[in-house]
Write a protein that holds these residues in place. Structure first.
Motif, PDB file in Angstrom:
ATOM      1  N   ASN A  94     -42.027 -14.890  34.301  1.00 43.44           N
ATOM      2  CA  ASN A  94     -42.993 -15.988  34.394  1.00 43.44           C
ATOM      3  C   ASN A  94     -42.766 -17.046  33.311  1.00 43.44           C
ATOM      4  OD1 ASN A  94     -45.123 -17.382  35.524  1.00 43.44           O
ATOM      5  ND2 ASN A  94     -46.702 -16.226  34.454  1.00 43.44           N
ATOM      6  N   ILE A  95     -41.544 -17.498  33.195  1.00 46.17           N
ATOM      7  CA  ILE A  95     -41.198 -18.571  32.248  1.00 46.17           C
ATOM      8  C   ILE A  95     -41.224 -19.901  32.999  1.00 46.17           C
ATOM      9  CG2 ILE A  95     -39.423 -19.523  30.740  1.00 46.17           C
ATOM     10  CD1 ILE A  95     -38.462 -16.722  30.185  1.00 46.17           C
ATOM     11  N   GLU A  96     -41.970 -20.852  32.471  1.00 50.60           N
ATOM     12  CA  GLU A  96     -42.079 -22.181  33.080  1.00 50.60           C
ATOM     13  C   GLU A  96     -41.372 -23.183  32.190  1.00 50.60           C
ATOM     14  OE1 GLU A  96     -45.716 -25.174  33.649  1.00 50.60           O
ATOM     15  OE2 GLU A  96     -45.896 -23.373  34.894  1.00 50.60           O
ATOM     16  N   HIS A  97     -40.224 -23.627  32.623  1.00 48.15           N
ATOM     17  CA  HIS A  97     -39.433 -24.557  31.826  1.00 48.15           C
ATOM     18  C   HIS A  97     -40.016 -25.966  31.917  1.00 48.15           C
ATOM     19  CE1 HIS A  97     -36.169 -21.727  30.922  1.00 48.15           C
ATOM     20  NE2 HIS A  97     -36.389 -21.247  32.128  1.00 48.15           N
ATOM     21  N   PRO A  98     -39.914 -26.743  30.845  1.00 47.41           N
ATOM     22  CA  PRO A  98     -40.511 -28.091  30.844  1.00 47.41           C
ATOM     23  C   PRO A  98     -39.716 -29.053  31.707  1.00 47.41           C
ATOM     24  CG  PRO A  98     -39.271 -27.730  28.833  1.00 47.41           C
ATOM     25  CD  PRO A  98     -39.246 -26.416  29.570  1.00 47.41           C
ATOM     26  N   ASP A  99     -40.400 -30.066  32.166  1.00 44.21           N
ATOM     27  CA  ASP A  99     -39.757 -31.146  32.913  1.00 44.21           C
ATOM     28  C   ASP A  99     -39.480 -32.301  31.957  1.00 44.21           C
ATOM     29  OD1 ASP A  99     -39.784 -29.921  35.412  1.00 44.21           O
ATOM     30  OD2 ASP A  99     -41.884 -30.461  35.689  1.00 44.21           O
ATOM     31  N   GLN A 115     -42.586 -34.059  40.175  1.00 45.57           N
ATOM     32  CA  GLN A 115     -43.079 -33.463  41.405  1.00 45.57           C
ATOM     33  C   GLN A 115     -43.014 -31.946  41.352  1.00 45.57           C
ATOM     34  OE1 GLN A 115     -40.766 -35.320  44.463  1.00 45.57           O
ATOM     35  NE2 GLN A 115     -41.814 -37.288  44.302  1.00 45.57           N
ATOM     36  N   SER A 116     -41.969 -31.399  40.741  1.00 51.37           N
ATOM     37  CA  SER A 116     -41.858 -29.946  40.679  1.00 51.37           C
ATOM     38  C   SER A 116     -42.927 -29.358  39.782  1.00 51.37           C
ATOM     39  CB  SER A 116     -40.465 -29.551  40.180  1.00 51.37           C
ATOM     40  OG  SER A 116     -40.269 -29.996  38.833  1.00 51.37           O
ATOM     41  N   LEU A 121     -50.945 -16.409  32.784  1.00 51.67           N
ATOM     42  CA  LEU A 121     -50.547 -17.617  32.055  1.00 51.67           C
ATOM     43  C   LEU A 121     -49.027 -17.617  31.862  1.00 51.67           C
ATOM     44  CD1 LEU A 121     -53.304 -17.728  29.265  1.00 51.67           C
ATOM     45  CD2 LEU A 121     -53.231 -19.018  31.405  1.00 51.67           C
ATOM     46  N   PRO A 122     -48.343 -18.683  32.231  1.00 42.80           N
ATOM     47  CA  PRO A 122     -46.879 -18.701  32.103  1.00 42.80           C
ATOM     48  C   PRO A 122     -46.446 -18.972  30.664  1.00 42.80           C
ATOM     49  CG  PRO A 122     -47.642 -20.777  32.999  1.00 42.80           C
ATOM     50  CD  PRO A 122     -48.863 -19.905  32.865  1.00 42.80           C
ATOM     51  N   ILE A 123     -45.212 -18.629  30.376  1.00 44.37           N
ATOM     52  CA  ILE A 123     -44.619 -18.922  29.065  1.00 44.37           C
ATOM     53  C   ILE A 123     -44.165 -20.377  29.098  1.00 44.37           C
ATOM     54  CG2 ILE A 123     -42.794 -18.320  27.443  1.00 44.37           C
ATOM     55  CD1 ILE A 123     -42.788 -15.523  28.539  1.00 44.37           C
ATOM     56  N   THR A 124     -44.947 -21.240  28.473  1.00 41.98           N
ATOM     57  CA  THR A 124     -44.695 -22.677  28.494  1.00 41.98           C
ATOM     58  C   THR A 124     -44.488 -23.187  27.073  1.00 41.98           C
ATOM     59  OG1 THR A 124     -47.072 -23.126  28.390  1.00 41.98           O
ATOM     60  CG2 THR A 124     -46.074 -22.998  30.580  1.00 41.98           C
ATOM     61  N   PRO A 125     -43.866 -24.364  26.919  1.00 41.94           N
ATOM     62  CA  PRO A 125     -43.659 -24.888  25.558  1.00 41.94           C
ATOM     63  C   PRO A 125     -44.936 -25.396  24.908  1.00 41.94           C
ATOM     64  CG  PRO A 125     -42.112 -25.860  27.139  1.00 41.94           C
ATOM     65  CD  PRO A 125     -43.156 -25.156  27.928  1.00 41.94           C
ATOM     66  N   HIS A 126     -45.874 -25.981  25.683  1.00 46.44           N
ATOM     67  CA  HIS A 126     -46.982 -26.705  25.077  1.00 46.44           C
ATOM     68  C   HIS A 126     -48.104 -25.801  24.587  1.00 46.44           C
ATOM     69  CE1 HIS A 126     -48.119 -26.237  29.319  1.00 46.44           C
ATOM     70  NE2 HIS A 126     -49.367 -26.284  28.912  1.00 46.44           N
ATOM     71  N   GLN A 130     -30.651 -12.285  28.137  1.00 45.93           N
ATOM     72  CA  GLN A 130     -32.064 -11.941  28.168  1.00 45.93           C
ATOM     73  C   GLN A 130     -32.886 -12.680  27.111  1.00 45.93           C
ATOM     74  OE1 GLN A 130     -33.403 -10.042  30.472  1.00 45.93           O
ATOM     75  NE2 GLN A 130     -31.435  -9.563  31.427  1.00 45.93           N
ATOM     76  N   ARG A 131     -32.230 -13.465  26.285  1.00 44.92           N
ATOM     77  CA  ARG A 131     -32.937 -14.161  25.207  1.00 44.92           C
ATOM     78  C   ARG A 131     -33.905 -15.191  25.769  1.00 44.92           C
ATOM     79  NH1 ARG A 131     -30.039 -17.592  20.294  1.00 44.92           N
ATOM     80  NH2 ARG A 131     -31.961 -18.030  19.118  1.00 44.92           N
ATOM     81  N   LEU A 132     -35.042 -15.317  25.127  1.00 47.79           N
ATOM     82  CA  LEU A 132     -36.054 -16.273  25.555  1.00 47.79           C
ATOM     83  C   LEU A 132     -35.625 -17.700  25.202  1.00 47.79           C
ATOM     84  CD1 LEU A 132     -39.270 -14.297  24.524  1.00 47.79           C
ATOM     85  CD2 LEU A 132     -38.302 -14.577  26.812  1.00 47.79           C
ATOM     86  N   PRO A 133     -36.219 -18.719  25.818  1.00 47.00           N
ATOM     87  CA  PRO A 133     -35.820 -20.119  25.575  1.00 47.00           C
ATOM     88  C   PRO A 133     -35.982 -20.521  24.107  1.00 47.00           C
ATOM     89  CG  PRO A 133     -37.200 -19.958  27.521  1.00 47.00           C
ATOM     90  CD  PRO A 133     -37.255 -18.619  26.856  1.00 47.00           C
ATOM     91  N   PRO A 134     -35.360 -21.624  23.704  1.00 43.96           N
ATOM     92  CA  PRO A 134     -35.408 -22.034  22.289  1.00 43.96           C
ATOM     93  C   PRO A 134     -36.783 -22.437  21.805  1.00 43.96           C
ATOM     94  CG  PRO A 134     -34.345 -23.724  23.629  1.00 43.96           C
ATOM     95  CD  PRO A 134     -34.503 -22.527  24.495  1.00 43.96           C
TER      96      PRO A 134
END
Length: 771
Positions: free
Chosen positions: A182-187, A205-206, A267-272, A308-312
């Motif tokens: 459930n990782i949500e990458h930023p746009d 849009q995505s 809740l997704p893993i988001t940057p904000h 498998q590493r999580l985003p920066p």
């Protein structure tokens, strides 16, 4: 959660439906649902049959089942939480802080907020551990087995705030998640860096599509529960009970609680925001592993680097908690104890030996107990289970069982991990981040650093920083995120940690520090989230709020959050969450805060973000919100009874538009109680059109709920009292002929009368305001 007996059909389990709960914008009769509305449910979802003949499916709807008459449904004659807040005729009082027991009930909005924003613990087991747990009947492995236990931590948990004061939390919980899920990458478009590119439009849009998919699933789940209730009600003879029950002002209805819970689940893993970022990771192996220490090191390396590493934008320095799962039936306890001691020597004290039986527990076993289903499943998960129960004729009861010894061992493991590892680690990180990062941004020195960074680039951290020794990782990345090592990202994590540990003062001060930084960097989603959580943190504080503080601080923060979410970021989920939670926390404070909560609820309806179910639930919630505000004196000065009744009628109409007649009847019953007090002059007797509309809606509901004789009797009574002769067919199809309240410009409420007028009231005067 107690499971219903298998041999009892669902129609007997649901003797009546709980109070009506959810509300969403609904097209009027005769209007088609917009094809492009992403929140409108598909025809396949609406046409799926509800097989009441399958008793196994009843457990899927257990969260919204409660028999009518089991609790008082009307606020009349009961004490309201806000009745002590209106100290003057014109409600000069600013209300109070949150009630001490407001979060005790699991289904109440405050309790849901406390249980939604909790530490997340990732699960990363070895293959042999997953195989052992699957033998116990859990197809999703260790995560599925541990998941319900994190939501119900037994006993008290001591938490220290930023001042070192220890507090006790009796309802503390954590959320187990799958590692890397459930990782949500930023746009990039949301960052505001590339406004003219074609990728920006696609990205925007995505992001909006993801949010609308989540909201659509939430709506579909609540709609399934409501439809199941309507189907089960057909054979129940409880119409008279429904006619006497209204809305419950003190307790949230099961459907609204379900709506909020699914809205805040997953809740997704988001940057904000960092609520879903792992605070700890459970690295687990079993006693079957031939090379346990090497396996643990390999699992650690996979979580720290590689694919498998999580985003920066996720801090990789989270706690690793090592677990050895011992097979009680086939393993050697002596070997496992020796291995566990070796683990503690090599890996530290954050280790645990979990002893489980490898065989599957059955309901007929002497020492088996039912494993409760997770209350915080995502809407997509629950919708999948419901659809499977509808499509599969051989659907089995999803209830699972576990040995009592296994349950005791897991509860001990979770409690020990939380009290001895997770909470102390979070407190230590908060102390370090507060002293080394946040304290430098406060006071005169902090303001000087901000000015230096803004005009000269000294100090880094801003989007305009180009020098002064600041690295690229210290600025806002054009891709739409801050790196985990940036000061802004660390402070956001500090604020989220403080919120999860319920240190509201530290959380608010940190969110407030971040708001201008995010605004300057044009990090709009960060800015919206900081405003949202700053407002919620202030509302969670026990202190009273003055009207000036509310208008200049909370209202401004909610407005900024809503505007940035909705307009700048095209994030309907964030906009809906911020206003919904703000409405509920303002309502709990009572007094003049109730009117402010009502204004935000109306703003949410005007935005048309909620779907059909959400629109109806919001209208129903507004009725409860205004009903909770009572006046003073014998004339109830300052109350909002008629405003509450008007929203009850609107909610009843919204439910009737969706063919949800049980919640519609509850809302209309509440409105009738408000509009027909003992003193007739305080009701709507002088407003003929309003009376006709409410009576028509009541006749329709009586007919739809299976009591046409009663509807016919009411129609005959109305005809005998009327001086105008009407054709008999005028009352045979009220569904198509009843005009909408909205179409007439709204349901007007009757004015208060201090005394009965001596002269008869002309008929024309009674029509004033409706023509």
């Amino acid at each position: 959660m107690a499971q219903p007996p298998k041999d009892v059909p669902p129609a007997q389990l649901i003797k009546a439906l709980p109070t009506a709960a959810s509300v969403i914008q609904v097209p009027k009769r005769g209007q088609a649902v917009p094809v492009g509305d992403p929140l409108s449910m598909s025809q396949s979802e609406l046409s799926l049959p509800f097989r009441r003949s399958n008793p196994s499916a009843a457990s899927l709807y257990a969260s919204t089942l409660s028999p009518p008459g089991s609790r008082s449904m009307s606020p009349s004659g009961r004490g309201s939480p806000s009745k002590y807040l209106a100290n003057t005729v014109f409600d000069v009082s600013q209300g109070r802080g949150l009630p001490e027991n407001a979060g005790d009930s699991p289904g109440e909005p405050l309790s849901l907020v406390l249980r939604a924003f909790v530490p997340h613990v990732a699960i990363y087991p070895s293959a042999d551990t997953e195989a052992l747990v699957r033998e116990k009947g859990f197809k999703d492995g260790l995560w599925e087995l541990l998941r319900p236990f994190g939501e119900r931590i037994q006993g008290k948990v001591n938490v220290r705030d930023s001042n070192g004061v220890s507090r006790v939390a009796e309802d503390f919980s954590i959320r187990f998640t799958k590692f890397g899920d459930n990782i949500e990458h930023p746009d990039p478009a949301i960052s505001g860096q590339r406004r003219s590119s074609a990728d920006e439009k696609n990205g925007l849009q995505s992001a909006s599509a993801r949010d609308r998919a989540v909201l659509s699933d939430v709506e579909a789940v609540v709609d399934k529960h409501l439809a199941y209730a309507e189907q089960s009600f057909q054979s129940a003879s409880t119409h008279e009970v429904l006619r006497k029950q209204g809305l419950d002002v003190d307790t949230a209805s099961p459907y609204y609680a379900l709506y909020l819970r699914r809205l805040l689940s997953g809740l997704p893993i988001t940057p904000h925001e960092t609520f879903a970022h792992p605070v700890a990771c459970v690295v687990a192996i079993s006693s079957r592993n031939e090379t346990p220490i090497e396996e643990l090191r390999r699992l650690y390396a996979e979580t720290n680097q590689g694919d498998q590493r999580l985003p920066p934008w996720v801090d990789g320095e989270y706690l690793r908690y090592y677990v050895l799962v011992h097979d009680e039936e086939n393993g050697d306890i002596t070997r496992s104890m020796a291995l566990f001691e070796q683990m503690k020597r090599h890996l530290g004290l954050h280790c645990h030996l979990l002893r489980l039986r490898s065989s599957q527990s059955a309901e007929t076993d002497d020492d088996s107990i039912p494993l409760p289903r997770s209350d915080w499943r995502t809407a997509a998960e629950e919708l999948y289970d419901i659809k499977r129960s509808e499509d599969d004729e051989d659907f089995d009861d999803p209830s699972q069982y576990i040995f009592e010894s296994d349950a005791t061992a897991i509860r001990t493991f979770v409690k020990e991990m939380v009290t001895q590892s997770i909470v102390p680690t979070m407190e230590r990180h908060m102390s370090v981040w507060n002293d080394q990062v946040a304290s430098r941004r406060r006071g005169i020195t902090g303001k000087f650093m901000n000015l230096s960074r803004k005009w000269t680039g000294f100090g880094g951290g801003g989007r305009t920083s180009v020098g002064g020794g600041a690295s690229n990782k210290d600025i806002y990345d054009p891709a739409g995120f801050y790196h985990a090592t940036a000061a802004e990202a660390i402070m956001r994590k500090l604020a989220d940690f403080a919120f999860m540990l319920r240190d509201w003062k530290l959380a608010y001060s940190t969110y407030d520090l971040l708001r201008p930084d995010f605004s300057e960097a044009k990090a709009w989603k960060y800015y919206a989230a900081a405003n949202e959580m700053a407002a919620l943190s202030m509302l969670m504080m026990p202190q009273q709020l003055t009207s000036k503080t509310r208008s200049e601080t909370i209202d401004q923060m909610l407005e900024s959050a809503f505007y940035s979410y909705q307009t700048r970021c095209s994030s309907p989920y964030g906009a809906l969450r911020s206003l919904t939670l703000g409405l509920e926390l303002l309502r709990l404070r009572g007094g003049s805060n109730v009117d402010d909560a009502g204004r935000w609820g109306l703003r949410l309806l005007e935005s048309r973000i909620p779907g059909r179910v959400g629109d109806a639930l919001t209208k129903e919630r507004l009725a409860i919100c205004y009903a909770s505000k009572t006046g003073i004196g014998s004339w109830n000065w300052g109350s909002r009874r008629r405003k509450s009744a008007a929203w009850s009628v609107l909610a009843a109409e919204a439910w009737a538009e969706q063919s949800k007649f049980i919640p519609a009847q509850r809302c209309l019953t509440e409105a009738q109680k408000m509009y027909q007090p003992k003193a007739a002059q305080e009701g709507t007797t002088q407003f003929a059109i309003a009376v006709a509309y409410v009576d028509g809606l009541q006749r329709e509901l009586s007919d739809r709920l299976g009591h046409p004789d009663e509807a016919a009797d009411e129609s005959a009574l109305d005809e005998s009292q009327s001086e105008i002769e009407e054709e008999s067919e005028a009352l045979t199809d009220m569904r198509t002929r009843r005009p909408s309240v909205i179409a007439r410009g709204g349901l007007e409420t009757a004015p208060l009368h201090t005394e009965q007028s001596d002269s008869p009231t002309p008929v024309a005067a009674g029509q004033e305001g409706f023509d």
